[in-house]
Write an enzyme that holds these catalytic residues in place. Structure first.
Site, PDB file in Angstrom:
ATOM      1  N   MET A 230      27.463  11.621  -5.265  1.00 18.16           N
ATOM      2  CA  MET A 230      26.250  12.164  -5.878  1.00 18.16           C
ATOM      3  C   MET A 230      26.424  13.666  -5.994  1.00 18.16           C
ATOM      4  O   MET A 230      26.759  14.333  -5.017  1.00 18.16           O
ATOM      5  CB  MET A 230      25.011  11.832  -5.051  1.00 18.16           C
ATOM      6  CG  MET A 230      23.719  12.364  -5.650  1.00 18.16           C
ATOM      7  SD  MET A 230      22.290  11.892  -4.673  1.00 18.16           S
ATOM      8  CE  MET A 230      20.983  12.628  -5.654  1.00 18.16           C
ATOM      9  N   LEU A 231      26.221  14.176  -7.181  1.00 14.72           N
ATOM     10  CA  LEU A 231      26.383  15.611  -7.399  1.00 14.72           C
ATOM     11  C   LEU A 231      25.393  16.110  -8.432  1.00 14.72           C
ATOM     12  O   LEU A 231      25.318  15.567  -9.539  1.00 14.72           O
ATOM     13  CB  LEU A 231      27.813  15.917  -7.872  1.00 14.72           C
ATOM     14  CG  LEU A 231      28.107  17.383  -8.213  1.00 14.72           C
ATOM     15  CD1 LEU A 231      27.989  18.258  -6.967  1.00 14.72           C
ATOM     16  CD2 LEU A 231      29.495  17.532  -8.829  1.00 14.72           C
ATOM     17  N   GLN A 237      20.730  23.034  -9.151  1.00 10.72           N
ATOM     18  CA  GLN A 237      20.362  22.690  -7.782  1.00 10.72           C
ATOM     19  C   GLN A 237      19.076  23.389  -7.358  1.00 10.72           C
ATOM     20  O   GLN A 237      18.743  24.466  -7.837  1.00 10.72           O
ATOM     21  CB  GLN A 237      21.516  23.046  -6.833  1.00 10.72           C
ATOM     22  CG  GLN A 237      22.706  22.114  -7.004  1.00 10.72           C
ATOM     23  CD  GLN A 237      23.911  22.513  -6.169  1.00 10.72           C
ATOM     24  OE1 GLN A 237      23.855  23.451  -5.373  1.00 10.72           O
ATOM     25  NE2 GLN A 237      25.028  21.811  -6.349  1.00 10.72           N
ATOM     26  N   GLY A 238      18.346  22.723  -6.452  1.00  7.73           N
ATOM     27  CA  GLY A 238      17.094  23.287  -5.939  1.00  7.73           C
ATOM     28  C   GLY A 238      15.904  23.065  -6.843  1.00  7.73           C
ATOM     29  O   GLY A 238      14.836  23.636  -6.621  1.00  7.73           O
ATOM     30  N   GLY A 240      14.890  19.775  -7.718  1.00  5.51           N
ATOM     31  CA  GLY A 240      14.340  18.433  -7.496  1.00  5.51           C
ATOM     32  C   GLY A 240      15.052  17.320  -8.233  1.00  5.51           C
ATOM     33  O   GLY A 240      14.592  16.169  -8.209  1.00  5.51           O
ATOM     34  N   HIS A 241      16.188  17.605  -8.881  1.00  3.88           N
ATOM     35  CA  HIS A 241      16.879  16.569  -9.661  1.00  3.88           C
ATOM     36  C   HIS A 241      17.495  15.500  -8.770  1.00  3.88           C
ATOM     37  O   HIS A 241      17.559  14.333  -9.152  1.00  3.88           O
ATOM     38  CB  HIS A 241      17.945  17.200 -10.551  1.00  3.88           C
ATOM     39  CG  HIS A 241      17.399  18.221 -11.494  1.00  3.88           C
ATOM     40  ND1 HIS A 241      16.510  17.900 -12.505  1.00  3.88           N
ATOM     41  CD2 HIS A 241      17.585  19.568 -11.583  1.00  3.88           C
ATOM     42  CE1 HIS A 241      16.187  18.992 -13.169  1.00  3.88           C
ATOM     43  NE2 HIS A 241      16.816  20.015 -12.617  1.00  3.88           N
ATOM     44  N   GLY A 242      17.968  15.894  -7.576  1.00  3.05           N
ATOM     45  CA  GLY A 242      18.546  14.911  -6.668  1.00  3.05           C
ATOM     46  C   GLY A 242      17.540  13.851  -6.268  1.00  3.05           C
ATOM     47  O   GLY A 242      17.843  12.655  -6.254  1.00  3.05           O
ATOM     48  N   ALA A 243      16.324  14.291  -5.953  1.00  8.93           N
ATOM     49  CA  ALA A 243      15.269  13.347  -5.567  1.00  8.93           C
ATOM     50  C   ALA A 243      14.893  12.443  -6.740  1.00  8.93           C
ATOM     51  O   ALA A 243      14.695  11.232  -6.573  1.00  8.93           O
ATOM     52  CB  ALA A 243      14.041  14.109  -5.077  1.00  8.93           C
ATOM     53  N   GLU A 265      27.715   5.639   1.324  1.00  9.44           N
ATOM     54  CA  GLU A 265      29.015   5.762   1.965  1.00  9.44           C
ATOM     55  C   GLU A 265      29.166   7.162   2.569  1.00  9.44           C
ATOM     56  O   GLU A 265      29.099   8.154   1.847  1.00  9.44           O
ATOM     57  CB  GLU A 265      30.113   5.524   0.912  1.00  9.44           C
ATOM     58  CG  GLU A 265      31.528   5.670   1.419  1.00  9.44           C
ATOM     59  CD  GLU A 265      32.552   5.541   0.290  1.00  9.44           C
ATOM     60  OE1 GLU A 265      33.663   6.052   0.450  1.00  9.44           O
ATOM     61  OE2 GLU A 265      32.215   4.941  -0.743  1.00  9.44           O
TER      62      GLU A 265
END
Length: 408
Positions: A230-231, A237-238, A240-243, A265
């Site tokens: 996941m990248l 970054q920062g 909220g795209h990861g969430a 993993e």
């Protein structure tokens, strides 16, 4: 550098930190090529340049890796002010170009004019696969909401294999133990985030980040999707795209009756924090996590409901319970605080109890001098201190999740 000879000192001037030498860009407009504000550097380069993250043989080394923002067509060029073999006989510089060529696919540009020509065709690029989710994020600098979309793709999508070869090169610079996956294995799923932006009246798409998920078989007729990579790229970054990505992937698999649960993993510390936030957000409205039930303790009802409705396994459900119970607990109330602390510590003490069981076995099996050696490693006072430290760290992490949840 005390103790170095004059020659060693001169040669040391030709060492370059590769994390600083590598310059990355995601290019939307020709003027981005000369704009230092669009440049970002790797966090890691040891997988390409060794543990020291150093390239020898150059002064003023720049390794330019510029990507067109959408389809990631690449410009690769090396610049330097001086090379060691121009000054010293019988001293060879590192072959930087070969090292980079090992990880970037063929077909890249080596001059700016060709790259700009490809940039003009970027209007034809469209995201791959099936649209799963659209969301917007307010950009303070631009003073407007920016739209993002998440897609699910696979290797049957025309052009996706080549695009993925370019995309995965970023892993080497931003994931400490990255490796490239076997894309011929059909059990891989790919989830991609794109930003929609305007250029000369047309709508274009920029790559924001991605996730790969492997679908493991579980006997007799289930699968267990496991997040592998996941990248979110540094310029995004920062925000909220990861969430958004992780929640979208969870919701995608939640709808499948063949999925047992979703795992990851070797998750990083940052990924665990992100997962805590997303899973708590998903679980907080389930009836089994109502304040009244939370105060009664962790239950099989929570395990079953989270697994059946949200594909969350027992271990992750327990963390969700602890976070939501912290929210429901008045930590200023001595009784409630004590009850919460004991509940969490009962779980944390598991590994320590295992050590004590091992110690009991040792008493029966080991000679006195061997037992003394083992006892020195199992100091009960230290265990209590470690337990308290672990508890306080958990509560601190949980509070951050709850603060973020309150702002969501």
């Amino acid at each position: 550098m005390a103790g170095l000879t004059a020659m060693e000192k001169k040669l040391a001037e030709y060492k370059c930190n590769t994390n600083e030498a590598i310059q990355l860009k995601l290019v939307r407009f020709p003027e981005d090529l000369e704009d230092d504000n669009t440049t970002f550097n790797p966090e890691y380069s040891h997988q390409v340049f060794g543990d020291d993250e150093v390239a020898f043989g150059y002064k003023g080394l720049k390794i330019l890796l510029y990507y067109i923002a959408g389809n990631l067509s690449t410009l690769f060029r090396i610049e330097y002010s001086s090379k060691v073999n121009e000054k010293f006989d019988c001293v060879e510089a590192d072959d930087v170009e070969s090292k980079i060529r090992e990880i970037i696919p063929p077909g890249f540009c080596t001059n700016t004019d060709d790259f700009v020509s490809l940039l003009e065709k970027e209007v034809n690029f469209k995201p791959f696969g099936m649209l799963l989710h659209t969301y917007s994020v307010h950009n303070e600098e631009a003073g407007e909401d920016i739209t993002y979309q998440i897609y699910k793709a696979d290797m049957t999508c025309p052009g996706f294999r080549e695009y993925h070869e370019r995309l995965q090169t970023f892993l080497m610079w931003f994931i400490e133990t990255a490796s490239f996956i076997d894309v011929d294995d059909e059990r891989w799923n790919y989830f991609l985030v794109f930003e929609k932006y305007n250029k000369d009246g047309a709508t274009l798409f920029a790559t924001v980040g991605y996730m790969t998920v492997y679908n493991y078989y579980v006997y007799p007729d289930k699968t267990r999707p496991r997040v592998s990579q996941m990248l979110v790229l540094p310029p995004f970054q920062g925000e909220g795209h990861g969430a958004q990505l992780l929640e979208t992937v969870h919701r995608y698999y939640m709808s499948s009756p063949t999925v047992l649960d979703i795992t990851a993993e070797d998750p990083s510390e940052n990924y665990v924090k992100l997962r805590d936030f997303v899973l708590v957000k998903l679980c907080q409205d389930l009836l089994c996590f109502s304040p009244g039930k939370l105060m009664q303790g962790f239950s099989q009802e929570m395990v079953l409901e989270a697994q059946q409705k949200l594909k969350i396994n027992k271990h992750h459900t327990r963390r969700v319970y602890e976070i939501l119970r912290l929210r429901a607990t008045d930590m200023g109330d001595a009784e409630q605080s004590r009850s919460y602390r004991l509940d969490v510590k009962r779980r944390l003490i598991g590994p320590y109890k295992k050590k004590q069981r091992e110690l009991a076995k040792m008493r029966r099996c080991l000679r006195p001098e061997e037992l003394t050696n083992q006892l020195n490693q199992i100091d009960l006072n230290m265990q209590h201190e470690q337990l308290e430290e672990s508890f306080q760290q958990l509560v601190s992490d949980y509070r951050r999740v709850l603060e973020r949840l309150a702002q969501a």
